[in-house]
Design a protein around this motif. Sequence first.
Motif, PDB file in Angstrom:
ATOM      1  N   GLY A 174       0.797  -1.216   0.000  1.00  0.00           N
ATOM      2  CA  GLY A 174       0.000   0.000   0.000  1.00  0.00           C
ATOM      3  C   GLY A 174       0.831   1.267   0.000  1.00  0.00           C
ATOM      4  N   ILE A 175       1.983   1.247   0.683  1.00  0.00           N
ATOM      5  CA  ILE A 175       2.778   2.476   0.816  1.00  0.00           C
ATOM      6  C   ILE A 175       3.878   2.590  -0.230  1.00  0.00           C
ATOM      7  CG2 ILE A 175       2.351   2.556   3.294  1.00  0.00           C
ATOM      8  CD1 ILE A 175       5.252   1.637   3.713  1.00  0.00           C
ATOM      9  N   MET A 176       4.001   1.607  -1.103  1.00  0.00           N
ATOM     10  CA  MET A 176       5.138   1.586  -2.011  1.00  0.00           C
ATOM     11  C   MET A 176       5.218   2.836  -2.882  1.00  0.00           C
ATOM     12  SD  MET A 176       6.402  -1.429  -4.591  1.00  0.00           S
ATOM     13  CE  MET A 176       6.256  -2.651  -3.307  1.00  0.00           C
ATOM     14  N   HIS A 177       4.066   3.398  -3.250  1.00  0.00           N
ATOM     15  CA  HIS A 177       4.064   4.576  -4.105  1.00  0.00           C
ATOM     16  C   HIS A 177       3.681   5.838  -3.348  1.00  0.00           C
ATOM     17  CE1 HIS A 177       4.865   1.961  -7.453  1.00  0.00           C
ATOM     18  NE2 HIS A 177       3.835   1.216  -7.108  1.00  0.00           N
ATOM     19  N   GLU A 178       3.944   5.819  -2.056  1.00  0.00           N
ATOM     20  CA  GLU A 178       3.867   6.997  -1.199  1.00  0.00           C
ATOM     21  C   GLU A 178       2.520   7.720  -1.240  1.00  0.00           C
ATOM     22  OE1 GLU A 178       7.215   9.421  -2.196  1.00  0.00           O
ATOM     23  OE2 GLU A 178       8.657   7.831  -1.774  1.00  0.00           O
ATOM     24  N   PRO A 179       1.445   7.047  -0.854  1.00  0.00           N
ATOM     25  CA  PRO A 179       0.146   7.727  -0.772  1.00  0.00           C
ATOM     26  C   PRO A 179       0.155   8.742   0.355  1.00  0.00           C
ATOM     27  CG  PRO A 179       0.009   5.596   0.297  1.00  0.00           C
ATOM     28  CD  PRO A 179       1.370   5.659  -0.355  1.00  0.00           C
ATOM     29  N   GLN A 180      -0.724   9.719   0.266  1.00  0.00           N
ATOM     30  CA  GLN A 180      -0.861  10.678   1.359  1.00  0.00           C
ATOM     31  C   GLN A 180      -1.681  10.097   2.503  1.00  0.00           C
ATOM     32  OE1 GLN A 180      -1.974  14.036  -1.576  1.00  0.00           O
ATOM     33  NE2 GLN A 180      -1.129  15.107   0.175  1.00  0.00           N
ATOM     34  N   LEU A 181      -2.531   9.136   2.183  1.00  0.00           N
ATOM     35  CA  LEU A 181      -3.344   8.477   3.205  1.00  0.00           C
ATOM     36  C   LEU A 181      -3.456   7.000   2.878  1.00  0.00           C
ATOM     37  CD1 LEU A 181      -6.575   9.644   4.930  1.00  0.00           C
ATOM     38  CD2 LEU A 181      -6.573   7.434   3.777  1.00  0.00           C
ATOM     39  N   LEU A 182      -3.280   6.165   3.892  1.00  0.00           N
ATOM     40  CA  LEU A 182      -3.412   4.716   3.755  1.00  0.00           C
ATOM     41  C   LEU A 182      -4.533   4.229   4.656  1.00  0.00           C
ATOM     42  CD1 LEU A 182      -2.229   1.917   2.778  1.00  0.00           C
ATOM     43  CD2 LEU A 182      -0.938   1.923   4.931  1.00  0.00           C
ATOM     44  N   ALA A 183      -5.442   3.426   4.112  1.00  0.00           N
ATOM     45  CA  ALA A 183      -6.529   2.835   4.890  1.00  0.00           C
ATOM     46  C   ALA A 183      -6.285   1.337   5.043  1.00  0.00           C
ATOM     47  CB  ALA A 183      -7.872   3.078   4.212  1.00  0.00           C
ATOM     48  N   VAL A 184      -6.411   0.851   6.272  1.00  0.00           N
ATOM     49  CA  VAL A 184      -6.168  -0.559   6.571  1.00  0.00           C
ATOM     50  C   VAL A 184      -7.358  -1.101   7.352  1.00  0.00           C
ATOM     51  CG1 VAL A 184      -4.559  -2.224   7.562  1.00  0.00           C
ATOM     52  CG2 VAL A 184      -3.707  -0.006   6.763  1.00  0.00           C
ATOM     53  N   ASP A 185      -7.915  -2.210   6.901  1.00  0.00           N
ATOM     54  CA  ASP A 185      -9.082  -2.793   7.557  1.00  0.00           C
ATOM     55  C   ASP A 185      -8.680  -3.997   8.403  1.00  0.00           C
ATOM     56  OD1 ASP A 185     -11.750  -2.966   8.198  1.00  0.00           O
ATOM     57  OD2 ASP A 185     -12.355  -3.958   6.350  1.00  0.00           O
ATOM     58  N   ASP A 186      -9.538  -4.331   9.361  1.00  0.00           N
ATOM     59  CA  ASP A 186      -9.381  -5.553  10.169  1.00  0.00           C
ATOM     60  C   ASP A 186      -7.969  -5.684  10.745  1.00  0.00           C
ATOM     61  OD1 ASP A 186     -11.992  -6.302   9.797  1.00  0.00           O
ATOM     62  OD2 ASP A 186     -11.575  -7.619   8.096  1.00  0.00           O
ATOM     63  N   VAL A 187      -7.474  -4.615  11.339  1.00  0.00           N
ATOM     64  CA  VAL A 187      -6.105  -4.601  11.846  1.00  0.00           C
ATOM     65  C   VAL A 187      -5.869  -5.690  12.879  1.00  0.00           C
ATOM     66  CG1 VAL A 187      -4.424  -3.261  13.170  1.00  0.00           C
ATOM     67  CG2 VAL A 187      -5.759  -2.166  11.378  1.00  0.00           C
ATOM     68  N   ASP A 188      -6.818  -5.871  13.789  1.00  0.00           N
ATOM     69  CA  ASP A 188      -6.587  -6.804  14.895  1.00  0.00           C
ATOM     70  C   ASP A 188      -7.356  -8.111  14.760  1.00  0.00           C
ATOM     71  OD1 ASP A 188      -9.105  -5.767  15.255  1.00  0.00           O
ATOM     72  OD2 ASP A 188      -8.642  -4.731  17.123  1.00  0.00           O
ATOM     73  N   LEU A 189      -7.842  -8.415  13.571  1.00  0.00           N
ATOM     74  CA  LEU A 189      -8.640  -9.625  13.381  1.00  0.00           C
ATOM     75  C   LEU A 189      -7.805 -10.883  13.620  1.00  0.00           C
ATOM     76  CD1 LEU A 189     -11.377 -10.828  12.453  1.00  0.00           C
ATOM     77  CD2 LEU A 189     -10.444 -10.869  10.131  1.00  0.00           C
ATOM     78  N   LYS A 190      -8.266 -11.717  14.538  1.00  0.00           N
ATOM     79  CA  LYS A 190      -7.651 -13.012  14.840  1.00  0.00           C
ATOM     80  C   LYS A 190      -6.196 -12.883  15.275  1.00  0.00           C
ATOM     81  CE  LYS A 190     -10.702 -15.659  11.779  1.00  0.00           C
ATOM     82  NZ  LYS A 190     -10.783 -16.618  10.656  1.00  0.00           N
ATOM     83  N   LEU A 191      -5.859 -11.779  15.932  1.00  0.00           N
ATOM     84  CA  LEU A 191      -4.502 -11.609  16.455  1.00  0.00           C
ATOM     85  C   LEU A 191      -4.519 -11.720  17.975  1.00  0.00           C
ATOM     86  CD1 LEU A 191      -3.128  -8.591  14.364  1.00  0.00           C
ATOM     87  CD2 LEU A 191      -2.831 -11.042  13.930  1.00  0.00           C
ATOM     88  N   SER A 192      -3.433 -12.206  18.522  1.00  0.00           N
ATOM     89  CA  SER A 192      -3.286 -12.253  19.979  1.00  0.00           C
ATOM     90  C   SER A 192      -3.074 -10.841  20.493  1.00  0.00           C
ATOM     91  CB  SER A 192      -2.090 -13.127  20.356  1.00  0.00           C
ATOM     92  OG  SER A 192      -0.888 -12.512  19.911  1.00  0.00           O
ATOM     93  N   ALA A 193      -3.127 -10.672  21.799  1.00  0.00           N
ATOM     94  CA  ALA A 193      -2.931  -9.347  22.386  1.00  0.00           C
ATOM     95  C   ALA A 193      -1.568  -8.780  21.999  1.00  0.00           C
ATOM     96  CB  ALA A 193      -3.068  -9.430  23.906  1.00  0.00           C
ATOM     97  N   ALA A 194      -0.536  -9.615  22.034  1.00  0.00           N
ATOM     98  CA  ALA A 194       0.807  -9.160  21.664  1.00  0.00           C
ATOM     99  C   ALA A 194       0.869  -8.782  20.189  1.00  0.00           C
ATOM    100  CB  ALA A 194       1.829 -10.252  21.975  1.00  0.00           C
TER     101      ALA A 194
END
Length: 294
Positions: A174-194
């Motif tokens: 997503g950031i490879m071409h240097e966007p001014q804004l990046l949107a990311v969904d489901d950041v913590d889906l199925k992840l442990s607390a750590a």
Amino acid sequence: MNTTRQGAAVDARGIGVEGPRGWAFRGIDISAEPGALIAVQGSSGSGRTCLLLALTGRMRITAGEATVAGLPLPKRIGTVRSRTAIAHVPGVVELEPALTVGEHLKEQALLGHRFQGLGASLPWGRRQKEATRARIDAALAVVGLDPASLVKGLRTAVRDLERIEALRLSVALGIMHEPQLLAVDDVDLKLSAAERAEAWQLLRDVTRTGTTVVAAGSEAPADAVLVRTTPAPATADTTAADTSAAPATETPATETPATKAPADAGSGADSGDDTPTDTDEKEAADAFAETGRA
């Protein structure tokens, strides 16, 4: 990668998206400076995915007013779309399990050159190859993804990545071409607390390059600009279930991780209504609506 690029300020007042089955979300206010981390907190079906798509010019808002990088939505939706990127959004932009890490990175680099009008120069000369390698290395460094730590290095298939590694790869694309804004969904889906803490730290690292990040999850860190979404109430013509999964009046063409135009693309079309004219936009909208995601 230019680490001094100006991120996008985000200002929204009472924005909402209404579709044939009701409101996906409404009444959302946001005020964030360039380079901020914006956390969208809400349960599945509360409209958080639609909000991400609306702020990146991939879904048309139908209520309220918003500006992203000083560009009004929905009037300048096409330019906003060209200056933003999305990552890790199921049904819209996803990694291909059968492809390797290296293949995803190469595809993104190739499409980046195409959008910049360099396709005619292929096969690349040494200078282009070196520039591409540097861009890939810079993106991987920002997200903390070391190919040497993977089972087969760049030849590791996506299906063999840990969830946090896949998230890092998605963000790198997503950031490879240097966007001014990046949107990311489901950041913590199925992840442990750590792992959740690791994921949010990854996004903080991206904001340190100057990029504004808006990310959706079930829990938000205390230091983020917090935005809460809740399922819209049912109307007389819709059920609560239909409303929570309401499609928007305009949704994005389905994207692979590499189909975002570079951040500078579209800068020559900075006046007037620049609504995207993708021929497959309606078909993709229908497909996205059928997923029932909001």
